[in-house]
Design a protein around this motif. Structure first.
Motif, PDB file in Angstrom:
ATOM      1  N   ARG A   1      -4.166   5.534   1.588  1.00  0.00           N
ATOM      2  CA  ARG A   1      -3.462   4.386   1.024  1.00  0.00           C
ATOM      3  C   ARG A   1      -4.426   3.615   0.148  1.00  0.00           C
ATOM      4  NH1 ARG A   1      -0.104   6.875   2.772  1.00  0.00           N
ATOM      5  NH2 ARG A   1       1.678   6.391   4.105  1.00  0.00           N
ATOM      6  N   SER A   2      -3.908   3.059  -0.924  1.00  0.00           N
ATOM      7  CA  SER A   2      -4.740   2.245  -1.797  1.00  0.00           C
ATOM      8  C   SER A   2      -4.268   0.802  -1.747  1.00  0.00           C
ATOM      9  CB  SER A   2      -4.663   2.754  -3.233  1.00  0.00           C
ATOM     10  OG  SER A   2      -5.125   4.084  -3.295  1.00  0.00           O
ATOM     11  N   VAL A   3      -5.197  -0.080  -1.917  1.00  0.00           N
ATOM     12  CA  VAL A   3      -4.886  -1.505  -1.885  1.00  0.00           C
ATOM     13  C   VAL A   3      -5.659  -2.187  -3.001  1.00  0.00           C
ATOM     14  CG1 VAL A   3      -4.894  -3.592  -0.504  1.00  0.00           C
ATOM     15  CG2 VAL A   3      -4.714  -1.386   0.638  1.00  0.00           C
TER      16      VAL A   3
ATOM     17  N   SER B   1       0.824  -1.217   0.000  1.00  0.00           N
ATOM     18  CA  SER B   1       0.000   0.000   0.000  1.00  0.00           C
ATOM     19  C   SER B   1       0.857   1.264   0.000  1.00  0.00           C
ATOM     20  CB  SER B   1      -0.942   0.001   1.207  1.00  0.00           C
ATOM     21  OG  SER B   1      -0.184   0.026   2.389  1.00  0.00           O
TER      22      SER B   1
ATOM     23  N   ARG C   1       3.057   1.679  -2.123  1.00  0.00           N
ATOM     24  CA  ARG C   1       3.330   1.937  -3.533  1.00  0.00           C
ATOM     25  C   ARG C   1       2.074   2.085  -4.376  1.00  0.00           C
ATOM     26  NH1 ARG C   1       8.328  -0.579  -6.742  1.00  0.00           N
ATOM     27  NH2 ARG C   1      10.015  -0.143  -5.299  1.00  0.00           N
ATOM     28  N   CYS C   2       1.029   1.381  -3.991  1.00  0.00           N
ATOM     29  CA  CYS C   2      -0.145   1.362  -4.868  1.00  0.00           C
ATOM     30  C   CYS C   2      -0.706   2.764  -5.038  1.00  0.00           C
ATOM     31  CB  CYS C   2      -1.216   0.435  -4.299  1.00  0.00           C
ATOM     32  SG  CYS C   2      -2.737   0.477  -5.268  1.00  0.00           S
ATOM     33  N   ILE C   3      -0.943   3.141  -6.280  1.00  0.00           N
ATOM     34  CA  ILE C   3      -1.425   4.491  -6.580  1.00  0.00           C
ATOM     35  C   ILE C   3      -2.826   4.467  -7.174  1.00  0.00           C
ATOM     36  CG2 ILE C   3       0.855   5.518  -6.872  1.00  0.00           C
ATOM     37  CD1 ILE C   3       0.545   5.089  -9.879  1.00  0.00           C
ATOM     38  N   GLU C   4      -3.545   3.398  -6.983  1.00  0.00           N
ATOM     39  CA  GLU C   4      -4.912   3.279  -7.502  1.00  0.00           C
ATOM     40  C   GLU C   4      -4.947   3.562  -9.001  1.00  0.00           C
ATOM     41  OE1 GLU C   4      -7.812   6.026  -7.601  1.00  0.00           O
ATOM     42  OE2 GLU C   4      -9.416   4.555  -7.692  1.00  0.00           O
ATOM     43  N   CYS C   5      -4.021   2.982  -9.729  1.00  0.00           N
ATOM     44  CA  CYS C   5      -4.018   3.268 -11.153  1.00  0.00           C
ATOM     45  C   CYS C   5      -4.905   2.296 -11.910  1.00  0.00           C
ATOM     46  CB  CYS C   5      -2.607   3.211 -11.699  1.00  0.00           C
ATOM     47  SG  CYS C   5      -2.024   1.535 -11.901  1.00  0.00           S
ATOM     48  N   ASN C   6      -5.351   1.254 -11.254  1.00  0.00           N
ATOM     49  CA  ASN C   6      -6.289   0.306 -11.866  1.00  0.00           C
ATOM     50  C   ASN C   6      -5.708  -0.501 -13.014  1.00  0.00           C
ATOM     51  OD1 ASN C   6      -8.685   0.282 -10.386  1.00  0.00           O
ATOM     52  ND2 ASN C   6      -9.238   2.279 -11.172  1.00  0.00           N
TER      53      ASN C   6
ATOM     54  N   SER D   1       1.625  -0.874 -12.254  1.00  0.00           N
ATOM     55  CA  SER D   1       2.399   0.298 -12.660  1.00  0.00           C
ATOM     56  C   SER D   1       3.581   0.567 -11.740  1.00  0.00           C
ATOM     57  CB  SER D   1       1.514   1.527 -12.710  1.00  0.00           C
ATOM     58  OG  SER D   1       1.057   1.825 -11.417  1.00  0.00           O
ATOM     59  N   THR D   2       3.445   0.240 -10.488  1.00  0.00           N
ATOM     60  CA  THR D   2       4.508   0.610  -9.558  1.00  0.00           C
ATOM     61  C   THR D   2       5.139  -0.608  -8.911  1.00  0.00           C
ATOM     62  OG1 THR D   2       2.922   0.742  -7.757  1.00  0.00           O
ATOM     63  CG2 THR D   2       3.345   2.760  -8.982  1.00  0.00           C
TER      64      THR D   2
END
Ligand SMILES: Nc1nc2c(c(=O)[nH]1)N[C@H]1C(S)=C(S)[C@@H](COP(=O)(O)OP(=O)(O)OC[C@H]3O[C@@H](n4cnc5c(=O)[nH]c(N)nc54)[C@H](O)[C@@H]3O)O[C@H]1N2
Ligand SMILES: Nc1nc2c(c(=O)[nH]1)N[C@H]1C(S)=C(S)[C@@H](COP(=O)(O)OP(=O)(O)OC[C@H]3O[C@@H](n4cnc5c(=O)[nH]c(N)nc54)[C@H](O)[C@@H]3O)O[C@H]1N2
Ligand code: HEM
Ligand code: HEM
Ligand code: SF4
Ligand code: SF4
Ligand code: SF4
Ligand code: SF4
Ligand code: SF4
Ligand SMILES: [Mo]
Lengths: 205, 397, 988
Positions: free
Chosen positions: A49-51, A10, A12-17, A156-157
């Motif tokens: 934070r995105s997961v 979380s 790193r996750c940027i909610e890029c889908n 992406s990340t």
């Protein structure tokens, strides 16, 4: 034997889908079925934070335990799969799953749902590996091709790690260490368990 | 985009009330090069650490009350407050629309404690209730009911003496309308019951016999039958209830009948009105109370109640209600069906053809028979036209 | 009963043998139900249309339907291409079976993205379906689009063009090109418009980074990102200001987050708490439009604490002393806080982090560029970096994240109204240079223009074409009003003042849309407008263009690396590639031969198409200024094939690597030969990973600041001081650019070959077609061809030589407008009159800020790109964002009685009222609202579906924010003011 797992970092996750569309693309998943989705907590405020979450391929899988027709099975790699020919679309697996992983192509009245679909860890289904029938029901079988899940590969990340639990845990641990923040991050007490004044008895979070 | 959640005090990264994190630190507490660092951050080479004098962010007051932003400000990368929220089932943001995926924002189902489960994630709690209670005990109940009735039949055989041969069938016990409603209802019930049983227990007794694929298809068929027969059952049940409710109100003599169990086990049957007390109990408990519960919960599971949000927890709760009520209802209805078929001589014919003969009426429903004799209750309630049109033929069987 | 399946085997492993055999037996007897079949059957609640269409897609993928290009032999090929949705330039391996694009695989070897993608790249294969694309040419007849043939379309369009030309001259047509074109197509487009005889052409860069390009180029030489995404890994601190990289350049975060793990401090300054801000060590919320107060507030602390790099400033920067005075006087912490709302401590912390963690980098994007003072804002950023000595340093730099996949390339070599490819300008010399390159007579070209003046007068801009139509003729700086417009790969909903654009569209004589997804423009044109606006003679044509996956060519990523795309599939449906369409139009207009003199033709679908490689070679031969000369198709292709050879952090080829097939030696090259890659391909310049980097030899990608502004200004030396030079340079002080005179003076003339000498005689490095001057200076002597000068902190040729804060024309703060008023009006600015002060004053007198008390800003969602018609037609993406929305702070929403998910009316001074969904979130502050700009297809509350060409409507439609955005243009480049305007919101 490797046990397949996901970790979503979380930090790193940027909610890029990307993980979501990678999955749709690879498996031709129809509209309305989201084998994977991304959730953002504390949206828009510091600490956000995105997961990314899909099926976690649980060890003691609740979905498996409640399925009235026993259509779930587990591969040698610990991947929880199911058989769509057997599935009756009762939805029980989705009630039981803590993560909301099982998906249904319809949400109609009279309890019509269609057959359950969920993340296969890109490992297909009971049909012969790589067969057309398998593809049409479950999407591609990347594991059989020696590839890892599409979602994790395209993340992406590189927040989303998917693969042998031991290996990805190592990567993740490495990353956390590299963030250079052992004690700083977790608190001295948490990291090394020393008890000090003002520290609630071990109830660290 | 759908709902986003806002944690309390989420707008600020400041440490909560009163705690000025850096203020109490003696400069020698700080690692080299960090003297001017962000307050509260105290990373350090572990070899230089003297744990006894070290304090870290976790020793600050209010540490456990920090939100994720505040925690990250003092301990970057520590997302414990967020994960605690996740565990508590807190909803986050998901770009999927609520209308399509109402629960997309929930990462992990919220913990609950259902009767019979631990306090745990809702899905797991439901699993525990269903798999540890409803399925084994429900199954046991049904088995016991079936076994009990079987033994009873084996021991006692059919009850009652009057048969179709005991006289001309002149008393109309059930009008065609009543019978139609009853049989629609009964057929639906049988379908629902069988399919329900297969859904709940099939994997224990059918799957090993049939194999996965066949069992899957079979259950798929039954499941869909169940889904569509449910509403049919719901409608017919209402009619049945309306049709029979009047004669099921408690009447004088019912209590006595009950206390002596109708006297059926030994010797002569106690007198009763049109329906005896056992039938009335079955009506009120089995048909009305459980029927309404099963139908109500069934309609929810069928997603037929408009403007209800069909989230997982709703479904779990209704499923538990449905399955429990269904098991009880099945057990009771086993009795009813037993009585209505092999258990009681003559009862079936009455429901099948509508007419009973006088000996039967006299034997089983003495008060009712007297009322008919007294003309208080007409012997023929449906319109004669109907009588003429067909039932006459079966009149004498 | 737990079942286990072996992944390795081909058959299902043992369940219970009995069950298994029974099951298999039955499975054979009962045909298993096909997933699609049951989906179809139970498709009750599935998004209608989608369900059906995704079914056909699969069938198509299976069955190579008759229409497909069908190679027929079941061949599986892997084609390497590049994502077309942003400037990161992520590589993709497309798996093509029987001519159908059946799969895509990540390219782990790519040093740019290491296999990673954002949702758009991961969904790129949908381009192989193209279900919602325009399939054949169409024409608007009585309000409905009708199918016509290509021949009819081309005939009618060219006839119309000739008529317009005859009646009103070549300036009556405006050509809007595209940043989605490949370099070759963009270049050909500029050539096409030139040969048509006009400078009236433009593309997205105008409304994207035009202010950056102008501001940065005028500061130190080149208008481009100085370093690279990869180089972020070398930074110790990074300030993102006006960039939401996590959503707009998601894969760049791969590098940034990795850096962060290694200790890089990340700061994000943005009016909005973005997904990027969520990853920051420090987030600074400030008022939209107040970048200069903030940046100069930071600079104030830099100067106050003596953190500036004094030696660097002395050696390499001009005018910082004047800036210093200005900043210290004007931007004291109180004034900074007043103007941008950021308290001193936060500003100080930014300054401290930037200064204490060098090299530190700055990243900016649309948050800074899209303002009426955008040119000044970006220069404020440059100045901060110069003061810290961060430019020309690995890990430092001005990391300007560009927009479209090839906006960098289209800016460099594409349709710009004020320059020919390579920023050659449009003065006579530039025209002569190109006449020579094109092998076309200069006078013939001149004859194509209305007259010689028009040939050297910059054209209109895409942001203002509507005024070219609507404005009173006598106020325009060209003879005719615009009567014809080509939308050639550009959306309409990306330009401001949408309501007026509708009127302009109605008044046109000719509107041609060349696009795979022309539908937004199409629907807008077909929709009934205001009474009396519609020109009864108007003709509207839609031409289906092929996407970049249906042709080949090069594209330039933000970091200036060029990548070559292989053709993945044949053009879908009846579409044709853009360069083919250009060629076909040119032929019918009578200059086909001139357009393609230097190119061979290849057959595509049986028709002639100029060979992209040949066009690139022509670019190689002409674009010396910016070093587009070394990137021959052969070198680029070798790079694409050997991506694994390049280092992720430096982009440099690791060790000695040779391409297996061609033997090309990649040793020393930087990935994609990031421009400038000087000289001829044979010179083997490796490309420039970081610009102006004196720690490297010029033949190893090193450099210095460009001598482009003279040698002195008011007696102050503009060339670099003694001792400041790229490693290995023989001239160890500043010098002007290289030309034949200088080379002769230095005694190096003889080092040129006789042929080079004859070509270079009378020429400078930019016009010497032999490349000899460059070769000798750079290779033999380590001397930079463009000279060695100072960067300019003061850009004296700009309206505000030292960047000044000026309030936007529509501001919610009358008090600040009084203190920081905007510019004076301009009369003939890019051929159109342009309002500043009169409008701002009028707004003040009319008290518009009282009626519209909220700041409205706009930007991007990860899932959609640009105007969004293309991405909203991709169901995999569309599903993830199904509604246009506006973000409102909970406090503001509560005051207005708005709840999460409510429909609201958003109103602005343009008279627009948008019906959108409310997203109540703390992402924005209480004074600000934010809308994504990717939507179209709903207009002031109404659905436009009825006006779309049949079958070509996107999956998701919504209100376009740009009907609501207001007037306001940058005082140098005519950038539209999309980032700061005002609005009001009420419950619907
Ligand atoms: N997913 C996706 N990616 C894209 C694109 C896309 O359409 N979709 N388009 C590509 C293109 S063409 C471009 S140009 C880039 C753009 O990329 P970005 O510029 O990063 O994206 P934006 O969202 O337009 O704007 C960035 C931020 O500017 C902030 N902002 C608003 N007003 C101000 C201000 O006054 N000052 C400052 N400093 N910031 C402000 C906004 O809050 C927003 O978060 O993205 C490219 N990548
Ligand atoms: N309010 C507001 N407005 C903005 C912005 C903002 O932040 N806020 N951002 C601005 C910025 S930075 C930009 S760059 C613009 C972007 O806005 P536009 O560039 O106008 O939007 P796109 O949808 O990217 O347009 C590209 C078009 O090219 C088409 N296309 C794709 N490939 C090809 C091809 O190979 N050939 C041809 N012929 N056509 C092709 C696509 O179908 C699409 O219609 O919007 C600007 N407008
Ligand atoms: C009265 C007779 C009924 C009986 C005996 C009965 C029994 C059952 C049983 C045993 C189950 C399985 C529970 C489990 O495995 O946990 C079930 C599920 C279900 N029942 Fe019933 N039920 C009855 C009536 C109804 C009615 C009237 C409806 C609807 C109106 C209905 C709708 C459902 C639904 C939707 C399910 C969930 C399973 C699925 O969707 O496949 N049932 N029922
Ligand atoms: C196979 C299934 C069934 C059979 C064979 C059956 C048989 C009978 C018979 C023979 C009677 C007549 C008893 C008498 O004459 O007193 C009867 C009455 C009745 N049955 Fe059923 N029945 C069945 C299912 C059901 C179901 C599912 C319901 C409702 C949920 C139901 C509700 C009633 C009612 C309400 C009466 C009238 C008696 C009373 O109200 O107490 N039956 N049934
Ligand atoms: S579906 Fe849910 S319960 Fe089943 S294995 Fe996956 S995550 Fe676990
Ligand atoms: S929906 Fe299918 S997989 Fe899920 S529990 Fe029901 S039968 Fe099993
Ligand atoms: S592992 Fe495969 S099936 Fe599962 S979410 Fe990822 S891409 Fe989809
Ligand atoms: S692709 Fe990676 S970064 Fe993007 S949403 Fe998924 S997990 Fe997060
Ligand atoms: S849109 Fe940009 S970041 Fe996303 S995959 Fe394409 S090139 Fe990469
Ligand atoms: Mo852009």
């Amino acid at each position: 034997m490797a046990r397949m797992k996901f970790i979503c970092d979380s930090e790193r996750c940027i909610e890029c889908n990307s993980c979501v569309t990678a999955c749709k693309n690879e498996h031709e998943v129809p509209w309305g079925v989201n084998r994977r989705r991304v959730v953002t907590l504390n949206d828009g405020v510091p600490g956000e934070r995105s997961v990314s979450v899909a099926c976690m391929h649980c060890s003691d899988a609740p979905c498996m335990a409640v399925c009235p027709v026993n259509c779930f099975y587990r591969t040698e790699e610990g991947v929880v799969l199911h058989d769509k020919d057997t599935c009756i679309g009762c939805g029980y697996c989705s009630y039981a799953c803590p993560f909301g992983a099982p998906q249904f192509p319809a949400a109609g009245t009279f309890g019509v749902r269609g057959k359950m679909d969920k993340c296969t860890f890109c490992a297909g289904g009971p049909e012969a590996n790589g067969s057309q029938a398998e593809f049409e029901k479950y999407g591609r079988n990347r594991l059989a091709e020696g590839k890892l899940p599409a979602c994790a590969e395209m993340c992406s990340t590189k927040a989303l790690l998917g693969g042998d639990g031991d290996v990805i845990a190592d990567i993740f641990r490495n990353r956390v260490l590299k963030r250079g923040k052992g004690a700083e991050v977790w608190g001295w007490g948490t990291a090394y368990g020393s008890k000090q004044a003002g520290q609630p008895g071990g109830a660290k979070s | 985009q759908s709902q986003s959640s806002t944690p309390a005090g989420g707008g600020s990264t400041a440490t909560p009330t009163g705690a000025a994190p850096g203020a109490k630190l003696a400069p020698e507490d700080l690692p080299p090069g960090q003297q001017q660092g962000v307050p509260g951050i105290q990373g350090q080479n572990i070899f230089e650490v003297k744990p006894e004098v070290k304090r870290d962010a976790s020793s600050e007051p209010g540490y456990l009350q920090q939100n994720n932003g505040q925690r990250n400000a003092v301990q970057p990368g520590n997302n414990a407050p967020m994960w605690r929220g996740v565990q508590a089932g807190r909803e986050g943001y998901s770009s999927l629309p609520k209308s399509q995926a109402p629960e997309a924002g929930v990462l992990i189902q919220e913990p609950v404690q259902y009767p019979g489960s631990r306090m745990t994630t809702a899905g797991q709690a439901w699993r525990e209730v269903r798999n540890n209670w409803i399925i084994p005990y429900g199954g046991a109940l049904l088995l016991i009911a079936v076994l009990g009735l079987g033994i009873f039949y084996f021991v006692k055989g059919p009850l009652g003496h009057a048969t179709v041969d005991s006289g001309p069938m002149r008393i109309e016990r059930f009008t065609p309308f009543e019978r139609a409603a009853h049989w629609v209802n009964a057929i639906a019930f049988v379908v629902l019951g069988l399919s329900g049983i297969v859904m709940a227990f099939g994997k224990f007794f059918l799957l090993p016999v049939m194999g996965l694929t066949l069992f899957g298809y079979f259950t798929y068929l039954l499941k869909n039958l169940h889904n569509f027969f449910g509403p049919l059952f719901a409608v017919s049940l209402v009619i049945v209830i309306v049709a029979f409710i009047r004669d099921n109100f408690p009447q004088k003599g019912d209590l006595r009948w009950l206390l002596r169990l109708g006297g059926m086990l030994g010797g002569n049957e106690m007198p009763s009105h049109r329906f005896n007390a056992m039938e009335k109990v079955i009506f009120w408990v089995g048909t009305l109370l459980l029927g309404v519960i099963v139908v109500g919960s069934g309609l929810v599971m069928d997603k037929l109640i408009p403007s209800l949000l069909y989230d997982r927890q709703t479904m779990q709760v209704t499923n538990m209600i449905h399955a429990t009520a269904a098991a009880l209802m099945l057990a009771i209805m086993f009795l009813h069906i037993y009585v209505g078929t092999v258990g009681f001589r003559g009862a079936y014919t009455g429901m099948r053809h509508g007419y009973v003969n006088e000996p039967w009426a006299k034997e089983h429903h003495a008060y009712w028979y007297e009322d008919i004799r007294a003309g208080k209750v007409p012997a023929q309630r449906s319109k004669p036209a109907e009588v003429a049109g067909g039932t006459q033929a079966v009149h004498t069987v | 009963m737990l079942l286990t399946k072996k992944t390795g085997g081909t058959q299902v492993a043992a369940r219970s043998p009995f069950v298994h055999s029974l099951q298999r037996g039955l499975a054979a007897a009962l045909p298993t139900m096909d997933r699609r079949a049951f989906l179809r059957r139970s498709g009750l609640g599935v998004g209608v249309g989608i369900a059906a269409s995704s079914l056909t897609l699969v069938k198509k993928a299976k069955a190579a339907d008759g229409k497909g290009p069908a190679v027929g032999d079941g061949r599986v090929e892997v084609k390497r291409t590049v994502c077309t949705h942003c400037s990161v330039g992520c590589a993709i391996d497309a798996v093509v079976e029987n001519g159908l694009w059946v799969r895509q695989e990540p390219v782990f070897d790519s040093p740019i993205n290491l296999g990673a993608h954002c949702c758009k790249g991961a969904a790129i294969r949908e381009h192989g379906h193209g279900e919602f694309r325009l399939r054949y040419p169409m024409k608007l007849v009585n309000g409905k689009y009708q199918r016509i043939s290509w021949d009819q379309a081309l005939d009618e369009i060219t006839a119309r063009l000739q008529d317009l030309r005859k009646a009103s001259g070549p300036e009556s047509v405006f050509w809007i090109g595209s940043s989605k074109h490949s370099n070759e197509q963009s270049y050909l487009m500029r050539k096409f418009v030139s040969l048509w005889g006009s400078n009236n052409c433009d593309h997205q860069a105008r409304i994207c980074h035009s202010t950056t390009v102008a501001g940065v180029a005028n500061t130190w030489g080149y208008g481009a990102m100085t370093n690279s995404y990869n180089d972020l890994q070398n930074s110790k601190a990074a300030l993102y200001i006006g960039s939401n990289a996590a959503e707009a350049h998601p894969v760049s975060m791969l590098h940034m987050l990795h850096a962060k793990e290694n200790g890089t401090k990340l700061m994000v300054a943005d009016p909005r708490f973005t997904r990027t801000a969520a990853k920051a060590d420090q987030y600074i919320r400030f008022r939209s439009g107040s970048d200069i107060p903030f940046l100069f507030g930071v600079l104030y602390h830099v100067f106050k604490n003596g953190w500036e790099d004094k030696k660097y400033l002395n050696d390499r920067v001009y005018g910082m002393d004047k800036v210093r005075e200005d900043v210290l006087a004007k931007w004291t912490p109180d004034k900074v806080q007043e103007a941008c709302g950021v308290p001193e401590a936060e500003v100080f912390k930014v300054a401290q982090t930037m200064a204490m963690n060098r090299p530190s980098t700055i990243v900016w994007c649309m948050g800074q560029t899209q303002h009426s003072i955008g040119n000044a804002m970006v220069r404020a950023s440059c100045i901060l970096q110069l003061a810290l000595g961060n430019i020309g340093v690995a890990g430092g730099g001005a990391n300007i994240f560009r927009g479209h996949d090839n906006v960098q390339g289209a800016t460099d070599v594409g349709p710009n109204p004020d320059s020919l490819p390579g920023y050659y300008g449009i003065a006579e010399g530039a025209w002569r240079h190109y006449a020579k390159v094109w092998n076309v007579d200069y006078d013939w070209i001149k004859g194509r223009f209305q007259n010689a003046t028009m040939m050297t007068k910059p054209g209109m801009t895409v942001s203002r074409w509507i005024d070219g139509v609507l404005e009173k003729n006598e106020l325009l700086d060209q003879d005719p009003n615009l009567r014809g417009v080509f939308y050639w790969g550009h959306a309409p909903n990306s330009q401001t003042r949408g309501l007026e654009m509708k009127r302009a569209m109605d008044k046109l004589d000719l509107l041609v849309v060349v696009d795979p997804y022309p539908s937004a423009t199409a629907a807008m044109a077909a929709m009934p407008g205001q009474e009396g606006d519609l020109n009864p003679n108007r003709a509207v044509y839609l031409l289906p263009a092929a996407t970049q996956f249906e042709t080949s060519g090069s594209c330039t990523a933000s970091n200036r690396s060029l990548q070559w795309r292989e053709k993945v599939i044949e053009p879908l449906w009846e579409s044709r590639s853009d360069h083919m369409i250009m060629y076909q139009l040119a032929q019918k207009l009578g200059f086909g031969a001139e357009l393609t003199k230097n190119y061979k033709m290849q057959k595509v679908k049986g028709m002639d198409e100029p060979v992209p490689e040949d066009i690139l070679r022509e670019i190689n031969k002409s674009n010396w200024t910016i070093g587009y000369t070394g990137q021959s198709p052969e070198r680029l292709k070798a790079h694409m094939k050997n991506m694994a050879a390049f280092d992720v952090k430096t982009l440099k080829c690791k060790g000695n690597v040779k391409d297996k097939d061609t033997g090309y030696d990649l040793t020393g090259d930087y990935f994609g030969l990031p421009w400038p890659c000087y000289g001829t391909p044979e010179l083997k310049h490796p490309g420039s990973p970081n610009l102006y980097d004196t720690t490297k030899h010029v033949m190893d990608g090193g450099g210095c600041f460009r001598a482009n502004f003279g040698v002195e200004k008011d007696g102050v030396n503009l060339l670099a001081e003694d001792g400041s030079f790229p490693v290995g340079c023989e001239i160890q002080t500043g010098y002007p650019e290289v030309d034949h005179v200088l080379v002769k003076k230095l005694g190096w003339w003889e080092e040129l070959t006789p042929e080079e000498r004859s070509a270079a005689e009378g020429k400078n490095w930019k016009t010497d077609l032999s490349g000899g001057l460059i070769r000798v200076a750079m290779k033999n002597h380590g001397v930079h061809c463009f000279g060695n000068a100072k960067a300019r902190a003061v850009v004296w040729n700009f309206p505000d030589p030292i960047p000044q804060h000026r309030e936007p024309i529509y501001s919610t703060r009358p008090d600040l407008v009084a203190k920081y008023p905007t510019h004076d009006d301009k009369k003939a600015f890019w051929r159109t009159p342009t309002l500043y002060k009169t409008l701002q004053q009028k707004n003040l007198t009319d008290k518009v800020a009282e009626k519209f008390p909220l700041i409205l800003t706009s930007g991007r969602l990860t899932e959609y790109e640009g105007g969004g018609e293309e991405t909203r037609s991709n169901p995999w993406l569309a599903e993830l964002q199904q509604e246009a929305f506006v973000e409102i702070n909970p406090q503001t929403a509560a005051a207005k009685g708005i709840k999460q998910g409510d429909r609201v009316w958003l109103r602005t001074p343009t008279g627009a009222q948008l019906n959108v969904q409310a997203l109540v979130t703390e992402r924005v502050g209480p004074d600000t609202c934010w809308m994504p700009f990717h939507f179209s297809g709903r207009w002031q509350g109404n659905d436009m579906l009825a006006y779309y060409p049949n079958g070509a409507a996107p999956v998701v439609r919504g209100e376009a924010v740009n009907t609501a955005t207001t007037y306001g243009y940058d005082s140098v480049t005519m950038m539209q003011e999309t980032k700061t305007t005002i609005c009001n919101i009420e419950r619907a």
